[in-house]
Design an enzyme around this catalytic site. Structure first.
Site, PDB file in Angstrom:
ATOM      1  N   SER A  57       0.827  -1.212   0.000  1.00 32.65           N
ATOM      2  CA  SER A  57       0.000   0.000   0.000  1.00 32.65           C
ATOM      3  C   SER A  57       0.856   1.254   0.000  1.00 32.65           C
ATOM      4  O   SER A  57       1.971   1.261   0.554  1.00 32.65           O
ATOM      5  CB  SER A  57      -0.885   0.029   1.249  1.00 32.65           C
ATOM      6  N   TYR A  69      -2.412  -0.207  10.434  1.00 31.29           N
ATOM      7  CA  TYR A  69      -2.585  -0.690   9.055  1.00 31.29           C
ATOM      8  C   TYR A  69      -1.372  -0.313   8.205  1.00 31.29           C
ATOM      9  O   TYR A  69      -0.810  -1.164   7.488  1.00 31.29           O
ATOM     10  CB  TYR A  69      -3.863  -0.100   8.454  1.00 31.29           C
TER      11      TYR A  69
END
Ligand code: NAD
Length: 257
Positions: A149, A163
């Protein structure tokens, strides 16, 4: 393009929606044998037509990958069904929620890390013997492609520190596995999406989506069909047989590391 993917056996985790579903569909279009995976007991409606059209060349597998034993069962079920595994796309993951540092607790930390780190770690662990066998049988490199990501690069949005860290963890783990398994001709690469239109962004209102779009040089979120070919490129021995340990950013210029 990607002609050598025809007949390759590919498991795509988290492929009942979003990025994983687009990857699975592009792989199918290239002639690969594809394992669709989701965490609901039954195959959802989103993939009913894909499974019907693919017939013997695709199957649905259900597993909650936050538990190690389910990662093992998923890989073994795929291998039992298709006779081996040539490429693993480790894509299942998600935000879980947003928590500032001062309201973080162990339970939240475990949930985020189990979904994004443990799931990828253990699925890859159980895939390794089969990827090694694939190399020996086919003479081609085998591949693991994980979904990282932009958050793993730049820290993520408000309340997503765990995250973002889980994705940075994944970026680093893949590079470590390069050192361990390149002798076996298994390649490890990461696709790091920026802001892509999926359920991942369901928690944002329109003003927030517009503000994020304003930070992207291309001025908009990407689509899942714009991300999927990066995975096929990294899965294809012909296209990327000499590429390993890389992070391929697909983000409209949102960051240029
Ligand atoms: P999505 O919600 O459509 O897909 C998530 C997938 O993960 C689903 O197929 C779901 O079945 C699976 N999943 C969820 N919980 C699971 C569990 N406990 N066990 C097994 N599988 C589970 O969202 P998406 O955006 O397509 O997300 C796919 C990946 O892309 C994730 O790893 C996400 O972190 C990453 N990502 C997304 C974006 C974005 O902008 N959409 C950006 C960067 C990274």
């Amino acid at each position: 393009m990607f002609k050598d993917l025809k007949g390759r056996r590919v498991l795509v985790t988290g492929s009942t929606s979003g990025i994983g579903l687009a990857v699975a569909r592009h792989l199918r279009a290239a002639g690969a044998l594809v394992g669709f995976h989701g965490h609901t007991a039954e195959a959802p409606e989103t993939i009913a037509a894909d499974l019907a059209e693919a017939g013997e060349n695709a199957a649905f597998f259900s597993a909650d990958l936050t538990r190690t034993e389910n990662c093992r069962t998923l890989v073994e079920s795929f291998v039992a069904r298709f006779g081996g595994l040539d490429v693993l796309v480790s894509n299942a993951g998600g935000l879980v929620g947003r928590r500032g540092l001062e309201v973080l607790d162990d339970e939240f930390y475990d949930k985020v890390m189990d979904l994004n780190a443990r799931s990828a770690l253990m699925t890859t662990r159980f895939a390794i013997p089969h990827l090694r066998a694939s190399v020996q049988a086919t003479g081609q490199t085998s591949a693991v492609i994980s979904t990282g990501s932009i958050a793993g690069r730049e820290g993520g949005g408000p309340g997503s520190s765990v995250y973002a860290a889980s994705k940075a963890w994944l970026h680093a783990a893949q590079r470590n596995w390069v050192k361990e398994f390149t002798k076996d001709r298994i390649r490890f690469n990461v696709v790091a999406p920026g802001s892509i239109v999926t359920a991942f962004h369901d928690d944002k209102d329109q003003a927030t989506l517009d503000r994020i779009s304003g930070t992207i040089p291309m001025g908009r979120f990407g689509t899942t069909d714009e991300v999927a070919p990066a995975y096929l490129f990294l899965a294809s021995h012909a296209c990327s047989g000499y590429i390993t340990g890389q992070i391929l950013d697909v983000n409209g210029g949102q960051i240029c590391p």
